[in-house]
Design a protein around this motif. Structure first.
Motif, PDB file in Angstrom:
ATOM      1  N   GLN A 129       0.629  -1.133   0.093  1.00  0.00           N
ATOM      2  CA  GLN A 129       0.124  -0.073   0.002  1.00  0.00           C
ATOM      3  C   GLN A 129       0.914   1.165   0.019  1.00  0.00           C
ATOM      4  O   GLN A 129       2.059   1.289   0.298  1.00  0.00           O
ATOM      5  CB  GLN A 129      -1.022  -0.056   1.051  1.00  0.00           C
ATOM      6  N   MET A 130       0.150   2.288  -0.481  1.00  0.00           N
ATOM      7  CA  MET A 130       0.863   3.693  -0.266  1.00  0.00           C
ATOM      8  C   MET A 130       0.149   4.641   0.414  1.00  0.00           C
ATOM      9  O   MET A 130      -1.074   4.530   0.347  1.00  0.00           O
ATOM     10  CB  MET A 130       1.228   3.901  -1.876  1.00  0.00           C
ATOM     11  N   GLU A 131       0.971   5.530   1.409  1.00  0.00           N
ATOM     12  CA  GLU A 131       0.213   6.400   1.930  1.00  0.00           C
ATOM     13  C   GLU A 131       0.537   7.740   1.484  1.00  0.00           C
ATOM     14  O   GLU A 131       1.505   8.138   1.096  1.00  0.00           O
ATOM     15  CB  GLU A 131       0.532   6.384   3.535  1.00  0.00           C
ATOM     16  N   TYR A 132      -0.534   8.529   1.353  1.00  0.00           N
ATOM     17  CA  TYR A 132      -0.554   9.909   0.904  1.00  0.00           C
ATOM     18  C   TYR A 132      -1.437  10.772   1.408  1.00  0.00           C
ATOM     19  O   TYR A 132      -2.863  10.695   1.360  1.00  0.00           O
ATOM     20  CB  TYR A 132      -0.580  10.073  -0.789  1.00  0.00           C
ATOM     21  N   ARG A 133      -0.976  11.835   2.112  1.00  0.00           N
ATOM     22  CA  ARG A 133      -1.965  12.816   2.716  1.00  0.00           C
ATOM     23  C   ARG A 133      -3.028  12.366   3.446  1.00  0.00           C
ATOM     24  O   ARG A 133      -4.223  12.540   3.480  1.00  0.00           O
ATOM     25  CB  ARG A 133      -2.590  13.647   1.694  1.00  0.00           C
ATOM     26  N   GLY A 134      -2.742  11.354   4.249  1.00  0.00           N
ATOM     27  CA  GLY A 134      -3.759  10.579   5.111  1.00  0.00           C
ATOM     28  C   GLY A 134      -4.511   9.643   4.788  1.00  0.00           C
ATOM     29  O   GLY A 134      -5.396   8.924   5.336  1.00  0.00           O
ATOM     30  N   ALA A 135      -4.399   9.313   3.439  1.00  0.00           N
ATOM     31  CA  ALA A 135      -5.210   8.267   2.796  1.00  0.00           C
ATOM     32  C   ALA A 135      -4.201   7.178   2.351  1.00  0.00           C
ATOM     33  O   ALA A 135      -3.038   7.365   2.304  1.00  0.00           O
ATOM     34  CB  ALA A 135      -5.764   8.869   1.430  1.00  0.00           C
ATOM     35  N   VAL A 136      -4.898   5.949   2.177  1.00  0.00           N
ATOM     36  CA  VAL A 136      -4.003   4.742   1.809  1.00  0.00           C
ATOM     37  C   VAL A 136      -4.740   4.054   0.635  1.00  0.00           C
ATOM     38  O   VAL A 136      -5.938   3.780   0.541  1.00  0.00           O
ATOM     39  CB  VAL A 136      -4.254   4.054   3.119  1.00  0.00           C
ATOM     40  N   LEU A 137      -3.788   3.894  -0.506  1.00  0.00           N
ATOM     41  CA  LEU A 137      -4.130   3.327  -1.554  1.00  0.00           C
ATOM     42  C   LEU A 137      -3.607   1.901  -1.387  1.00  0.00           C
ATOM     43  O   LEU A 137      -2.312   1.593  -1.341  1.00  0.00           O
ATOM     44  CB  LEU A 137      -3.270   3.961  -2.746  1.00  0.00           C
ATOM     45  N   SER A 138      -4.425   0.978  -1.510  1.00  0.00           N
ATOM     46  CA  SER A 138      -4.246  -0.452  -1.683  1.00  0.00           C
ATOM     47  C   SER A 138      -3.684  -1.020  -3.099  1.00  0.00           C
ATOM     48  O   SER A 138      -4.681  -0.684  -3.727  1.00  0.00           O
ATOM     49  CB  SER A 138      -5.513  -1.107  -0.930  1.00  0.00           C
ATOM     50  N   LEU A 139      -2.506  -1.472  -3.011  1.00  0.00           N
ATOM     51  CA  LEU A 139      -1.990  -1.810  -4.358  1.00  0.00           C
ATOM     52  C   LEU A 139      -2.482  -3.336  -4.650  1.00  0.00           C
ATOM     53  O   LEU A 139      -2.513  -3.774  -5.953  1.00  0.00           O
ATOM     54  CB  LEU A 139      -0.546  -2.066  -4.381  1.00  0.00           C
ATOM     55  N   GLY A 140      -3.168  -4.124  -3.690  1.00  0.00           N
ATOM     56  CA  GLY A 140      -3.748  -5.385  -4.081  1.00  0.00           C
ATOM     57  C   GLY A 140      -5.100  -5.205  -4.824  1.00  0.00           C
ATOM     58  O   GLY A 140      -5.275  -6.122  -5.490  1.00  0.00           O
ATOM     59  N   ASP A 141      -6.169  -4.402  -3.959  1.00  0.00           N
ATOM     60  CA  ASP A 141      -7.492  -4.592  -4.514  1.00  0.00           C
ATOM     61  C   ASP A 141      -7.917  -3.239  -5.078  1.00  0.00           C
ATOM     62  O   ASP A 141      -9.128  -2.973  -5.486  1.00  0.00           O
ATOM     63  CB  ASP A 141      -8.398  -4.753  -3.426  1.00  0.00           C
ATOM     64  N   ALA A 142      -7.087  -2.322  -5.543  1.00  0.00           N
ATOM     65  CA  ALA A 142      -7.116  -0.984  -6.089  1.00  0.00           C
ATOM     66  C   ALA A 142      -8.080  -0.063  -5.615  1.00  0.00           C
ATOM     67  O   ALA A 142      -9.042   0.409  -6.019  1.00  0.00           O
ATOM     68  CB  ALA A 142      -7.557  -1.216  -7.709  1.00  0.00           C
ATOM     69  N   THR A 143      -7.985  -0.005  -4.206  1.00  0.00           N
ATOM     70  CA  THR A 143      -9.013   0.951  -3.363  1.00  0.00           C
ATOM     71  C   THR A 143      -8.193   2.014  -2.647  1.00  0.00           C
ATOM     72  O   THR A 143      -7.067   1.765  -2.435  1.00  0.00           O
ATOM     73  CB  THR A 143      -9.752  -0.056  -2.236  1.00  0.00           C
ATOM     74  N   LEU A 144      -9.018   3.065  -2.323  1.00  0.00           N
ATOM     75  CA  LEU A 144      -8.226   4.060  -1.765  1.00  0.00           C
ATOM     76  C   LEU A 144      -9.162   4.350  -0.556  1.00  0.00           C
ATOM     77  O   LEU A 144     -10.330   4.586  -0.529  1.00  0.00           O
ATOM     78  CB  LEU A 144      -8.320   5.349  -2.408  1.00  0.00           C
ATOM     79  N   SER A 145      -8.638   4.192   0.766  1.00  0.00           N
ATOM     80  CA  SER A 145      -9.207   4.413   1.902  1.00  0.00           C
ATOM     81  C   SER A 145      -8.737   5.744   2.667  1.00  0.00           C
ATOM     82  O   SER A 145      -7.729   6.214   2.802  1.00  0.00           O
ATOM     83  CB  SER A 145      -8.849   3.409   2.868  1.00  0.00           C
ATOM     84  N   TYR A 146     -10.018   6.527   3.179  1.00  0.00           N
ATOM     85  CA  TYR A 146      -9.539   7.816   3.926  1.00  0.00           C
ATOM     86  C   TYR A 146     -10.826   8.212   4.645  1.00  0.00           C
ATOM     87  O   TYR A 146     -12.173   8.259   4.285  1.00  0.00           O
ATOM     88  CB  TYR A 146      -9.677   8.824   2.500  1.00  0.00           C
ATOM     89  N   GLN A 147     -10.365   8.374   5.868  1.00  0.00           N
ATOM     90  CA  GLN A 147     -11.413   8.723   7.167  1.00  0.00           C
ATOM     91  C   GLN A 147     -12.403   7.739   7.126  1.00  0.00           C
ATOM     92  O   GLN A 147     -13.593   8.225   7.026  1.00  0.00           O
ATOM     93  CB  GLN A 147     -11.588  10.162   6.964  1.00  0.00           C
TER      94      GLN A 147
END
Length: 232
Positions: A129-147
């Protein structure tokens, strides 16, 4: 990561075919035209891999392989019409990592290039996964999680976002992004990229993530550098 491949090949047709195919796989390509100054161009370009022919004007590939090895340990792949064992032995003894004899299968050449790049630059397990500006991009399932929200991304949106975050702080050209989207051989034209960027930007803004994609007019797009962002 977008890798840069430097092609040192006197046969213009082979150079063009290799360049076109490698760009489809998302690589940036630099071809040498001044064969008297290969090392100088190498130092300027700082490529991640060199494709090097043996028969070249002025100095042969063995010479330039030796010169490059004095300053760098990057992968070097020889491509030559010389098929004898002595040429192979010479190439490897001069510091080459692999050898392809002409004529060659284009798919085999691409596979060898990819294998060399993996061995040279894949250190340990891949980030999940990659973290950017408090959000997390999951490289496994192509989702972006934020708050507490989970944003579903299309395949193209995910690739665009991943490419920009991997190169955050740097402008990625439209051509560079499109090459990433071509990797599965589904052609993406300029208009399609514009639509995908617009949809992705809208999705991000609706989730409260504004300012993630900055347009650099005439140059491309950029994800502004986030000092807290990191690959995990």
């Amino acid at each position: 990561m977008i890798y840069t491949v430097m092609i040192v090949e006197d046969d213009e047709v082979i150079s063009q075919v290799l360049s076109r195919q490698l760009r489809k796989w998302g690589y940036q390509i630099q071809t040498v035209e001044n064969f008297e100054a290969v090392l100088e161009q190498f130092l300027t370009v700082q490529p991640d891999l060199v494709l090097l022919d043996i028969s070249l004007p002025f100095f042969n590939g063995y010479h330039w392989c030796t010169e490059i090895r004095k300053v760098s340990k990057i992968p070097i792949l020889f491509i030559s019409s010389a098929k004898d064992n002595m040429s192979l032995v010479m190439a490897l003894s001069m510091g080459a990592d692999d050898f392809i004899a002409k004529p060659f299968d284009l798919d085999v050449a691409i596979a060898k290039i990819q294998a060399l790049l993996r061995r040279a630059y894949d250190f340990g397990p891949q980030a999940s996964q990659m973290e950017y500006r408090g959000a997390v991009l999951s490289l496994g399932d192509a989702t972006l999680s934020y708050q507490g929200q989970t944003l579903e991304l299309t395949k193209n949106e995910f690739k665009i976002l991943q490419t920009l975050l991997e190169n955050q702080g740097c402008t990625v050209s439209r051509e560079g992004i499109m090459r990433q989207l071509w990797q599965d051989d589904n052609f993406i034209d300029d208009n399609t990229l514009t639509v995908n960027i617009a949809r992705l930007r809208k999705k991000l803004e609706e989730t409260g993530l504004s300012g993630w994609i900055v347009t650099r007019k005439g140059l491309g797009y950029m994800a502004p550098l986030d000092e807290k962002g990191q690959q995990l």
